[in-house]
Design an enzyme around this catalytic site. Structure first.
Site, PDB file in Angstrom:
ATOM      1  N   GLY A   1       0.702  -1.106  -0.118  1.00 47.73           N
ATOM      2  CA  GLY A   1      -0.024  -0.385   0.085  1.00 47.73           C
ATOM      3  C   GLY A   1       1.182   1.072   0.246  1.00 47.73           C
ATOM      4  O   GLY A   1       0.368   1.782  -0.443  1.00 47.73           O
ATOM      5  N   HIS A   2       1.658   1.446   1.399  1.00 44.84           N
ATOM      6  CA  HIS A   2       3.315   2.456   0.711  1.00 44.84           C
ATOM      7  C   HIS A   2       3.537   3.133  -0.331  1.00 44.84           C
ATOM      8  O   HIS A   2       3.554   3.447  -1.077  1.00 44.84           O
ATOM      9  CB  HIS A   2       3.654   2.354   1.949  1.00 44.84           C
ATOM     10  CG  HIS A   2       3.839   2.562   3.378  1.00 44.84           C
ATOM     11  ND1 HIS A   2       3.290   1.431   3.929  1.00 44.84           N
ATOM     12  CD2 HIS A   2       2.028   2.833   4.338  1.00 44.84           C
ATOM     13  CE1 HIS A   2       2.818   1.501   5.045  1.00 44.84           C
ATOM     14  NE2 HIS A   2       2.677   2.593   5.383  1.00 44.84           N
TER      15      HIS A   2
ATOM     16  N   GLN B   1       0.333  11.283  17.833  1.00 45.94           N
ATOM     17  CA  GLN B   1      -0.815  11.146  17.378  1.00 45.94           C
ATOM     18  C   GLN B   1      -1.169  10.006  17.816  1.00 45.94           C
ATOM     19  O   GLN B   1      -2.333   9.837  17.326  1.00 45.94           O
ATOM     20  CB  GLN B   1      -0.807  10.629  15.969  1.00 45.94           C
ATOM     21  CG  GLN B   1       0.217   9.884  14.967  1.00 45.94           C
ATOM     22  CD  GLN B   1       0.054  10.108  13.965  1.00 45.94           C
ATOM     23  OE1 GLN B   1       1.294  10.926  13.080  1.00 45.94           O
ATOM     24  NE2 GLN B   1      -0.032   9.130  13.257  1.00 45.94           N
TER      25      GLN B   1
ATOM     26  N   GLY C   1      -3.197   8.330   1.406  1.00 47.62           N
ATOM     27  CA  GLY C   1      -4.374   6.644   1.377  1.00 47.62           C
ATOM     28  C   GLY C   1      -5.315   6.627   1.537  1.00 47.62           C
ATOM     29  O   GLY C   1      -5.280   6.866   2.796  1.00 47.62           O
TER      30      GLY C   1
ATOM     31  N   LYS D   1      -7.126   4.178   2.511  1.00 50.85           N
ATOM     32  CA  LYS D   1      -7.303   3.728   4.159  1.00 50.85           C
ATOM     33  C   LYS D   1      -7.947   4.479   4.922  1.00 50.85           C
ATOM     34  O   LYS D   1      -8.565   4.386   5.797  1.00 50.85           O
ATOM     35  CB  LYS D   1      -5.671   3.101   3.815  1.00 50.85           C
ATOM     36  CG  LYS D   1      -5.585   2.564   5.330  1.00 50.85           C
ATOM     37  CD  LYS D   1      -6.398   0.863   5.380  1.00 50.85           C
ATOM     38  CE  LYS D   1      -6.101   0.570   6.337  1.00 50.85           C
ATOM     39  NZ  LYS D   1      -5.516   1.224   7.430  1.00 50.85           N
TER      40      LYS D   1
ATOM     41  N   MET E   1      -4.379  -3.627   3.698  1.00 52.81           N
ATOM     42  CA  MET E   1      -3.253  -3.735   4.050  1.00 52.81           C
ATOM     43  C   MET E   1      -2.669  -2.592   5.037  1.00 52.81           C
ATOM     44  O   MET E   1      -3.603  -1.580   5.277  1.00 52.81           O
ATOM     45  CB  MET E   1      -2.177  -3.680   2.867  1.00 52.81           C
ATOM     46  CG  MET E   1      -2.075  -4.531   2.091  1.00 52.81           C
ATOM     47  SD  MET E   1      -0.681  -4.500   0.461  1.00 52.81           S
ATOM     48  CE  MET E   1      -0.983  -6.462  -0.198  1.00 52.81           C
TER      49      MET E   1
HETATM   50  P1  AMP Z   1       1.081   4.725   7.885  1.00 52.67           P
HETATM   51  O1  AMP Z   1       1.806   4.884   7.914  1.00 52.67           O
HETATM   52  O2  AMP Z   1       0.104   3.461   8.017  1.00 52.67           O
HETATM   53  O3  AMP Z   1       0.699   6.432   8.608  1.00 52.67           O
HETATM   54  O4  AMP Z   1       0.411   5.431   6.584  1.00 52.67           O
HETATM   55  C1  AMP Z   1       1.097   6.192   5.344  1.00 52.67           C
HETATM   56  C2  AMP Z   1       0.540   6.221   4.456  1.00 52.67           C
HETATM   57  O5  AMP Z   1      -0.174   5.239   3.680  1.00 52.67           O
HETATM   58  C3  AMP Z   1      -0.830   7.243   4.826  1.00 52.67           C
HETATM   59  O6  AMP Z   1      -1.065   7.967   4.241  1.00 52.67           O
HETATM   60  C4  AMP Z   1      -1.546   5.983   4.507  1.00 52.67           C
HETATM   61  O7  AMP Z   1      -2.848   6.081   4.292  1.00 52.67           O
HETATM   62  C5  AMP Z   1      -0.990   4.889   3.323  1.00 52.67           C
HETATM   63  N1  AMP Z   1      -1.947   3.629   3.554  1.00 52.67           N
HETATM   64  C6  AMP Z   1      -2.043   2.805   4.405  1.00 52.67           C
HETATM   65  N2  AMP Z   1      -1.842   1.964   4.501  1.00 52.67           N
HETATM   66  C7  AMP Z   1      -2.194   1.217   3.074  1.00 52.67           C
HETATM   67  C8  AMP Z   1      -3.469   0.552   1.984  1.00 52.67           C
HETATM   68  N3  AMP Z   1      -3.513  -0.503   2.144  1.00 52.67           N
HETATM   69  N4  AMP Z   1      -3.082   1.547   0.629  1.00 52.67           N
HETATM   70  C9  AMP Z   1      -2.976   2.556   0.547  1.00 52.67           C
HETATM   71  N5  AMP Z   1      -2.991   3.656   0.930  1.00 52.67           N
HETATM   72  C10 AMP Z   1      -2.330   3.323   2.778  1.00 52.67           C
END
Ligand code: AMP
Length: 283
Positions: free
Chosen positions: A36-37, A61, A149, A151, A188
């Site tokens: 996803g990332h 956060q 994302g 998500k 994910m």
């Molecule tokens: P995080 O590391 O969880 O803070 O996520 C970093 C970025 O990746 C944020 O913009 C999330 O929304 C995005 N993200 C997390 N999970 C997914 C996913 N499954 N598909 C697409 N983007 C994602």
């Protein structure tokens, strides 16, 4: 890939690049990277001269200290994935680098109702923390485009509001990227790493409950369908924070649907100690 840890080093590096007329895309993350990332990175790379990724587990956060302590860290693998995924620059600041004056008296952002509904309601202070870290990253990096994302749908709305509030909208545009899912539909998430096999198999029910709403929603009162979706989770011993159907533009709760209003279904629930969120656009 260049790895920088100090904000001042990153700032001066990017100032030079900007002076050369290059544009910059930023993918902010908390690490424990998954496809996803990497899909955000791929888009940032395609649309910009320089793709910057940040990894910073932002303490401000987390409203739950246990969640913060147990947040997965897989830094060596992250570096490998970013390098092979074509990231140009990885920014890995320290807490002190992001918050040189400490975390006590940080700015409060007027993000309105987004702060008190859904994630805001169940994670008090969470979105202030998101604003604090994203504002700081934007001030250091000044990206042309910021990749987020879907998500974290409410987070996308909060960050858009932050960009407006800080006047950075003249400079930075937000690109919202689709949610990548596992083969069975589970969104994910870095937190999926904390699930054991049994929990992992159950976790898919969150996306199934949302899909159930999406596939069965009809005009009129939508309480029944929401309750049915919640039952799918209760019966499998989830602890539910919310299963909600809301206006996709404002996130205000909707009780009666006219069949036209753009809606989104959102859910947050715990499997044992791990809290997962997901959402699905309905129409
Ligand atoms: P995080 O590391 O969880 O803070 O996520 C970093 C970025 O990746 C944020 O913009 C999330 O929304 C995005 N993200 C997390 N999970 C997914 C996913 N499954 N598909 C697409 N983007 C994602």
């Amino acid at each position: 890939m260049i790895l920088l840890k100090k904000p001042e080093h990153l700032r001066s590096f990017l100032e030079k690049k900007r002076a050369e007329g290059l544009n910059i895309g930023l993918v902010p993350t908390m690490g424990a990277l998954h496809p996803g990332h990497l899909s955000l990175l791929e888009k940032a790379k395609k649309e910009n001269d320089i793709a910057v990724c940040s990894i910073f587990v932002n303490p401000t956060q987390f409203n739950d200290s246990d969640d913060f302590k147990k947040y997965p860290v897989t830094i060596e693998q992250d570096i490998y994935l970013l390098e092979t995924g074509g990231c140009d620059l990885l920014f890995m600041p320290s807490v002190n680098g992001i918050y040189p004056d400490g975390t006590e008296n940080l700015r409060h952002y007027a993000i309105g109702h987004l702060e008190t509904i859904l994630e805001g309601k169940y994670r008090p202070g969470h979105f202030q923390g998101v604003c604090q870290v994203v504002h700081r990253l934007l001030e250091i990096i000044f990206p042309d485009k910021l990749y987020l994302g879907q998500k974290d749908y409410q987070q996308c709305m909060v960050i858009k509001k932050l960009i407006e509030l800080t006047g950075l909208n003249e400079k930075t545009g937000c690109i919202i990227c689709p949610t990548l899912r596992e083969h069975d539909g589970l969104a994910m998430s870095s937190r999926n790493l904390r699930l054991n096999e049994e929990e992992r198999n159950k976790a898919v029910l969150i996306s199934r409950a949302l899909k159930f709403i999406k596939d069965n929603l009809q005009r009129g009162n939508i309480m029944q369908i929401k309750n049915d979706a919640m039952k799918m989770l209760y019966q499998n011993s989830f602890k539910i924070d919310y299963v909600e159907v809301a206006d996709a533009g404002t996130l205000q709760e909707v009780e009666n649907w006219d069949g036209k209003q753009k809606l989104i279904a959102l859910a947050a629930a715990f499997i044992n100690k791990v809290r997962l969120i997901d959402n699905m656009i309905i129409n």
